[in-house]
Design a protein around this motif. Structure first.
Motif, PDB file in Angstrom:
ATOM      1  N   PRO A 113       7.804 -10.476  -9.495  1.00 48.05           N
ATOM      2  CA  PRO A 113       7.026  -8.736  -9.050  1.00 48.05           C
ATOM      3  C   PRO A 113       6.208  -8.309 -10.015  1.00 48.05           C
ATOM      4  CG  PRO A 113       9.689  -9.079  -9.861  1.00 48.05           C
ATOM      5  CD  PRO A 113       8.635 -10.314  -9.443  1.00 48.05           C
ATOM      6  N   LYS A 114       6.388  -8.758 -11.073  1.00 47.42           N
ATOM      7  CA  LYS A 114       5.428  -8.504 -12.019  1.00 47.42           C
ATOM      8  C   LYS A 114       3.399  -8.672 -11.576  1.00 47.42           C
ATOM      9  CE  LYS A 114       7.576  -8.616 -16.355  1.00 47.42           C
ATOM     10  NZ  LYS A 114       7.703  -9.765 -16.551  1.00 47.42           N
ATOM     11  N   ASP A 115       3.671 -10.100 -10.866  1.00 46.47           N
ATOM     12  CA  ASP A 115       2.618 -10.806 -10.310  1.00 46.47           C
ATOM     13  C   ASP A 115       1.661 -10.031  -8.966  1.00 46.47           C
ATOM     14  OD1 ASP A 115       1.432 -12.810 -12.306  1.00 46.47           O
ATOM     15  OD2 ASP A 115       2.569 -14.273 -11.170  1.00 46.47           O
ATOM     16  N   ILE A 116       3.325  -9.206  -8.321  1.00 47.54           N
ATOM     17  CA  ILE A 116       3.078  -8.865  -7.314  1.00 47.54           C
ATOM     18  C   ILE A 116       2.479  -7.148  -7.376  1.00 47.54           C
ATOM     19  CG2 ILE A 116       4.096  -7.794  -5.268  1.00 47.54           C
ATOM     20  CD1 ILE A 116       6.170 -10.165  -4.961  1.00 47.54           C
ATOM     21  N   ALA A 117       2.719  -6.736  -8.625  1.00 47.60           N
ATOM     22  CA  ALA A 117       2.434  -5.229  -8.976  1.00 47.60           C
ATOM     23  C   ALA A 117       1.108  -5.443  -9.295  1.00 47.60           C
ATOM     24  CB  ALA A 117       3.105  -4.896  -9.794  1.00 47.60           C
ATOM     25  N   VAL A 118      -0.011  -6.388  -9.742  1.00 44.10           N
ATOM     26  CA  VAL A 118      -1.111  -6.316  -9.728  1.00 44.10           C
ATOM     27  C   VAL A 118      -1.810  -6.856  -8.820  1.00 44.10           C
ATOM     28  CG1 VAL A 118      -2.851  -7.910 -10.946  1.00 44.10           C
ATOM     29  CG2 VAL A 118      -0.557  -7.723 -12.703  1.00 44.10           C
ATOM     30  N   SER A 119      -1.585  -7.235  -8.259  1.00 42.20           N
ATOM     31  CA  SER A 119      -1.995  -8.130  -6.555  1.00 42.20           C
ATOM     32  C   SER A 119      -1.618  -6.657  -5.643  1.00 42.20           C
ATOM     33  CB  SER A 119      -1.273  -8.927  -6.120  1.00 42.20           C
ATOM     34  OG  SER A 119      -2.102  -9.415  -5.067  1.00 42.20           O
ATOM     35  N   PHE A 120      -0.775  -5.529  -5.602  1.00 41.30           N
ATOM     36  CA  PHE A 120      -1.232  -4.836  -5.151  1.00 41.30           C
ATOM     37  C   PHE A 120      -1.690  -3.201  -5.468  1.00 41.30           C
ATOM     38  CE2 PHE A 120       3.365  -2.633  -2.429  1.00 41.30           C
ATOM     39  CZ  PHE A 120       2.774  -2.328  -1.554  1.00 41.30           C
ATOM     40  N   TYR A 121      -2.089  -3.122  -7.266  1.00 41.13           N
ATOM     41  CA  TYR A 121      -2.892  -2.488  -7.808  1.00 41.13           C
ATOM     42  C   TYR A 121      -4.452  -2.665  -7.244  1.00 41.13           C
ATOM     43  CZ  TYR A 121      -5.979  -0.895 -11.198  1.00 41.13           C
ATOM     44  OH  TYR A 121      -6.440  -0.149 -11.703  1.00 41.13           O
ATOM     45  N   HIS A 122      -4.698  -3.997  -6.599  1.00 45.86           N
ATOM     46  CA  HIS A 122      -5.716  -4.277  -6.628  1.00 45.86           C
ATOM     47  C   HIS A 122      -6.020  -4.212  -4.932  1.00 45.86           C
ATOM     48  CE1 HIS A 122      -7.234  -5.756 -10.248  1.00 45.86           C
ATOM     49  NE2 HIS A 122      -6.950  -6.315 -10.475  1.00 45.86           N
ATOM     50  N   TYR A 123      -5.329  -4.420  -4.141  1.00 45.76           N
ATOM     51  CA  TYR A 123      -4.609  -3.905  -2.552  1.00 45.76           C
ATOM     52  C   TYR A 123      -4.959  -2.384  -2.470  1.00 45.76           C
ATOM     53  CZ  TYR A 123      -3.532  -5.677   1.687  1.00 45.76           C
ATOM     54  OH  TYR A 123      -3.807  -5.509   3.244  1.00 45.76           O
ATOM     55  N   TYR A 124      -4.388  -1.852  -3.738  1.00 42.44           N
ATOM     56  CA  TYR A 124      -4.336   0.396  -3.342  1.00 42.44           C
ATOM     57  C   TYR A 124      -5.457  -0.021  -3.640  1.00 42.44           C
ATOM     58  CZ  TYR A 124       0.292   1.685  -2.602  1.00 42.44           C
ATOM     59  OH  TYR A 124       1.216   2.630  -1.906  1.00 42.44           O
ATOM     60  N   ARG A 125      -6.359  -0.713  -4.954  1.00 43.56           N
ATOM     61  CA  ARG A 125      -7.805   0.352  -4.946  1.00 43.56           C
ATOM     62  C   ARG A 125      -8.620  -0.316  -3.826  1.00 43.56           C
ATOM     63  NH1 ARG A 125      -8.752   1.784 -10.145  1.00 43.56           N
ATOM     64  NH2 ARG A 125     -10.961   0.851  -9.681  1.00 43.56           N
ATOM     65  N   ASP A 126      -8.784  -1.320  -3.587  1.00 45.78           N
ATOM     66  CA  ASP A 126      -9.547  -2.258  -2.867  1.00 45.78           C
ATOM     67  C   ASP A 126     -10.098  -1.860  -1.140  1.00 45.78           C
ATOM     68  OD1 ASP A 126     -10.721  -3.501  -5.099  1.00 45.78           O
ATOM     69  OD2 ASP A 126      -9.872  -4.924  -3.872  1.00 45.78           O
ATOM     70  N   ASN A 127      -7.944  -1.147  -0.612  1.00 36.40           N
ATOM     71  CA  ASN A 127      -8.263  -0.706   0.787  1.00 36.40           C
ATOM     72  C   ASN A 127      -7.865  -0.110   1.713  1.00 36.40           C
ATOM     73  OD1 ASN A 127      -6.635  -0.916   3.219  1.00 36.40           O
ATOM     74  ND2 ASN A 127      -5.206  -2.799   3.088  1.00 36.40           N
ATOM     75  N   PRO A 128      -8.961   0.504   2.089  1.00 42.95           N
ATOM     76  CA  PRO A 128      -9.556   2.026   2.545  1.00 42.95           C
ATOM     77  C   PRO A 128      -8.170   2.821   2.922  1.00 42.95           C
ATOM     78  CG  PRO A 128     -10.283  -0.027   3.950  1.00 42.95           C
ATOM     79  CD  PRO A 128     -10.145  -0.301   2.937  1.00 42.95           C
ATOM     80  N   ASN A 129      -6.878   1.441   3.636  1.00 44.03           N
ATOM     81  CA  ASN A 129      -6.401   1.834   4.458  1.00 44.03           C
ATOM     82  C   ASN A 129      -4.899   1.760   3.893  1.00 44.03           C
ATOM     83  OD1 ASN A 129      -7.510   1.287   6.956  1.00 44.03           O
ATOM     84  ND2 ASN A 129      -6.063  -0.675   7.160  1.00 44.03           N
ATOM     85  N   LEU A 130      -5.174   2.338   2.807  1.00 46.13           N
ATOM     86  CA  LEU A 130      -4.253   2.620   1.223  1.00 46.13           C
ATOM     87  C   LEU A 130      -4.763   3.954   0.524  1.00 46.13           C
ATOM     88  CD1 LEU A 130      -2.571  -0.718  -0.095  1.00 46.13           C
ATOM     89  CD2 LEU A 130      -1.223   1.351   1.321  1.00 46.13           C
ATOM     90  N   PRO A 131      -3.974   4.762  -0.130  1.00 48.71           N
ATOM     91  CA  PRO A 131      -4.783   5.649  -1.047  1.00 48.71           C
ATOM     92  C   PRO A 131      -5.103   5.795  -2.053  1.00 48.71           C
ATOM     93  CG  PRO A 131      -1.865   6.276  -0.646  1.00 48.71           C
ATOM     94  CD  PRO A 131      -2.430   4.672   0.108  1.00 48.71           C
ATOM     95  N   SER A 132      -5.828   6.476  -2.686  1.00 47.86           N
ATOM     96  CA  SER A 132      -6.925   5.913  -3.379  1.00 47.86           C
ATOM     97  C   SER A 132      -6.006   5.737  -4.620  1.00 47.86           C
ATOM     98  CB  SER A 132      -7.777   6.616  -3.817  1.00 47.86           C
ATOM     99  OG  SER A 132      -8.021   7.949  -4.103  1.00 47.86           O
ATOM    100  N   ILE A 133      -6.109   5.213  -5.991  1.00 44.40           N
ATOM    101  CA  ILE A 133      -5.121   5.087  -7.454  1.00 44.40           C
ATOM    102  C   ILE A 133      -5.961   5.307  -8.164  1.00 44.40           C
ATOM    103  CG2 ILE A 133      -4.723   2.881  -7.313  1.00 44.40           C
ATOM    104  CD1 ILE A 133      -2.195   5.312  -6.857  1.00 44.40           C
ATOM    105  N   GLU A 134      -5.945   5.580  -9.251  1.00 45.54           N
ATOM    106  CA  GLU A 134      -7.180   5.744 -10.671  1.00 45.54           C
ATOM    107  C   GLU A 134      -6.879   4.685 -11.524  1.00 45.54           C
ATOM    108  OE1 GLU A 134      -9.501   7.483 -11.298  1.00 45.54           O
ATOM    109  OE2 GLU A 134      -9.488   8.210  -8.767  1.00 45.54           O
TER     110      GLU A 134
END
Ligand code: A3P
Length: 280
Positions: A113-134
């Motif tokens: 899950p720690k690697d998932i969290a990091v991967s998910f963070y990047h997905y949130y940042r890069d994916n226009p279908n997800l909200p922006s995250i600072e």
């Protein structure tokens, strides 16, 4: 809450999964030979999907995720003639009733899950279908609370864990796949009732390596029907680093402590959790 998200039964979903579709999942008609490819987001779904697609003479077709789109989804899924491999990020409780009643095969992918969290963070940042995250810090808090699409990682894994010994369920781990791809590819094929020679397996190991898959992104992006994750059909967003243990570059020591405490509490009865012991 952002306009790209909505809540369904207390869990956040993308608006690309319509409320009507989510409400009607139980009307999906499963076939006995269906295969469900299930995972929490960022666990390696595209990777395992590629493995299955490359098994020679498998006579399977990979469909789009069951929870992607609107109510027309069920009609669309009826049009597939071959054995269907259906990806989904749904938790066990939301899986269509019919799938649970039939001997459909299910592959559940797990990842640290720690690697998932990091991967998910990047997905949130890069994916226009997800909200922006600072910031990473901001995302870490959301992930801990389960205030992310598909909800809490803990709840997801625990919902599937209860069924891990069912003979129609195979658990595949990202870390084991990395360590010994041939062994795990063979396991997947055998589970699906398919035989492969060693050279065919080696061929798949090569074709599904991170570098090879990343290189083929442009080619594969030409087919909009080839969507594995309901959060995007753009494969450019998927192949980031493909490594085990990248979390160490993001978690502060305090975040590690907080996460480990929650992990210990939530996963105290979990057998699957033992697998992650080697990676924290
Ligand atoms: P990272 O962001 O850590 O690189 P999913 O397919 O479930 O969305 O998961 C995406 C994660 O799997 C990404 O993790 C991605 O790089 C990784 N991944 C995809 N294909 C891979 C492969 N062939 N080998 C290793 N990792 C892969």
């Amino acid at each position: 809450q952002s306009s790209v998200l909505h809540k369904f039964k207390g869990v956040i979903f993308s608006t690309m999964s319509s409320e009507e579709l989510l409400n009607s999942l139980d009307s999906f008609e499963a076939r006995e030979d269906d295969v469900f490819l299930v995972s929490y987001p960022k666990s390696g779904t595209h990777w395992i999907a590629k493995v299955i697609e490359n098994i020679p003479n498998a006579r399977i077709t990979l469909t789009p995720p069951i929870e992607l789109g609107d109510i027309s989804k069920f009609e669309e899924l009826k049009t597939y003639c071959e054995r269907r491999v259906i990806p989904t990020h749904l938790s066990y409780s939301m899986l269509p009733m019919n799938v649970k009643q039939k001997p459909c095969k299910i592959i559940y992918i797990i990842r640290n899950p720690k690697d998932i969290a990091v991967s998910f963070y990047h997905y949130y940042r890069d994916n226009p279908n997800l909200p922006s995250i600072e910031t990473w810090h901001e995302f870490f808090e959301l992930f801990l609370k389960g205030d992310v699409v598909y909800g809490s990682w803990f709840d997801h894994v625990l919902s599937w864990e209860e069924h891990k010994n069912a003979k129609n369920i195979l658990i595949i781990s990202y870390e084991e796949m990395k360590k010994d791809p041939s062994k795990n590819i063979k396991k997947i094929a055998t589970f699906l009732g398919l035989n492969m020679t060693d050279s065919e397996i080696n061929q798949i190991v090569w074709k599904t390596s991170f570098a090879e898959m990343k290189n083929n992104t442009a080619k594969e992006n030409c087919d909009p029907n080839h969507t594995i994750c309901a959060l995007t059909s753009n494969r450019n967003l998927v192949f980031r680093k493909g490594a085990v243990g990248d979390w160490i570059n993001y978690f502060t020591s305090k975040q590690k402590r907080v996460f480990d405490e929650l992990f210990t509490e939530k996963m105290k009865h979990s057998e699957l959790a033992k697998h992650f012991g080697d990676y924290s």
